[in-house]
Write an enzyme that holds these catalytic residues in place. Sequence first.
Site, PDB file in Angstrom:
ATOM      1  N   CYS A  60      42.140 -15.808 -22.204  1.00 54.32           N
ATOM      2  CA  CYS A  60      43.443 -15.224 -22.514  1.00 54.32           C
ATOM      3  C   CYS A  60      43.436 -13.725 -22.204  1.00 54.32           C
ATOM      4  O   CYS A  60      42.406 -13.062 -22.287  1.00 54.32           O
ATOM      5  CB  CYS A  60      43.779 -15.446 -23.993  1.00 54.32           C
ATOM      6  N   ASP A  64      44.656 -11.514 -23.983  1.00 56.88           N
ATOM      7  CA  ASP A  64      44.577 -10.794 -25.262  1.00 56.88           C
ATOM      8  C   ASP A  64      43.473  -9.716 -25.239  1.00 56.88           C
ATOM      9  O   ASP A  64      42.330 -10.008 -24.884  1.00 56.88           O
ATOM     10  CB  ASP A  64      44.300 -11.812 -26.377  1.00 56.88           C
ATOM     11  N   ARG A  89      41.802  -8.473 -27.424  1.00 60.14           N
ATOM     12  CA  ARG A  89      40.693  -8.672 -28.362  1.00 60.14           C
ATOM     13  C   ARG A  89      39.685  -9.705 -27.885  1.00 60.14           C
ATOM     14  O   ARG A  89      38.732 -10.016 -28.592  1.00 60.14           O
ATOM     15  CB  ARG A  89      41.266  -9.096 -29.729  1.00 60.14           C
ATOM     16  N   HIS A 105      41.449 -18.778 -27.884  1.00 57.44           N
ATOM     17  CA  HIS A 105      41.104 -18.091 -29.138  1.00 57.44           C
ATOM     18  C   HIS A 105      42.094 -18.475 -30.222  1.00 57.44           C
ATOM     19  O   HIS A 105      43.251 -18.776 -29.941  1.00 57.44           O
ATOM     20  CB  HIS A 105      41.051 -16.574 -28.938  1.00 57.44           C
ATOM     21  N   CYS A 148      46.245 -17.370 -31.127  1.00 53.23           N
ATOM     22  CA  CYS A 148      46.737 -16.900 -29.824  1.00 53.23           C
ATOM     23  C   CYS A 148      48.260 -16.682 -29.866  1.00 53.23           C
ATOM     24  O   CYS A 148      49.025 -17.580 -30.245  1.00 53.23           O
ATOM     25  CB  CYS A 148      46.388 -17.916 -28.747  1.00 53.23           C
TER      26      CYS A 148
HETATM   27 CO    CO Z   1      45.900 -15.436 -26.562  1.00 53.60          CO
END
Ligand code: CO
Length: 209
Positions: free
Chosen positions: A42, A44, A46, A98, A101
């Site tokens: 992803c 993302d 993090r 994750h 999400c």
């Molecule tokens: Co995500």
Amino acid sequence: MRVLNKLFKQNKKWAEKIKESDPQFFLNLSKQQNPEYLWIGCSDSRVPANEIIGMMPGEVFVHRNIANLVIHTDLNCLSVIQYSVEVLKVKHIIVCGHYGCGGIQVAMENKGYGLIDNWIRNIKDLHRYHREEIEALKSEKEKVDLLSELNVIEQVANICHTAIVQDAWKSGQELSVHGWIYSIEDGILKDLNVCTTSLEEISQTHRLR
Ligand code: CO
């Protein structure tokens, strides 16, 4: 003065630190890359691929998009898979989702966020297929987490259904496709045990001659 000066300073520091332990590191790496792993994760902020699995530059080929999707008409993702399998000859493809999400969360809502609604359409379909199982759960968090796991499993199947991966298997190339999920809360990875390594392991309907 350069904008984002801080980032350039940090970059210099990072490069110097690596050169301290191995003065030839970047020079050697500049000649070739030979990664064993393709990471599809992803976007993302993090969930940084290299850091999570303790990999140095050169060790993992990376593709990231919102909700780690592998869509059979996405030329970007397919090109990454084709190049890494056929040219770089990676041995493992890892789909890493994750928990919590945002892409999955948005797909479970009915708000409508514009262009991204098209991107996450496939997750909505997945939600529809697994509706009973998901709705049986009590909290929103549990629902998002389950769909995040199911989404990883679906993307592993999508990768295995490509001609790229099936051709590699048919020619005897060693290639495993893995499905993992990462917890932002404790930094720990979990294997979803859907590792697929051959044509015989995928559904009959998607096997290509
Ligand atoms: Co995500």
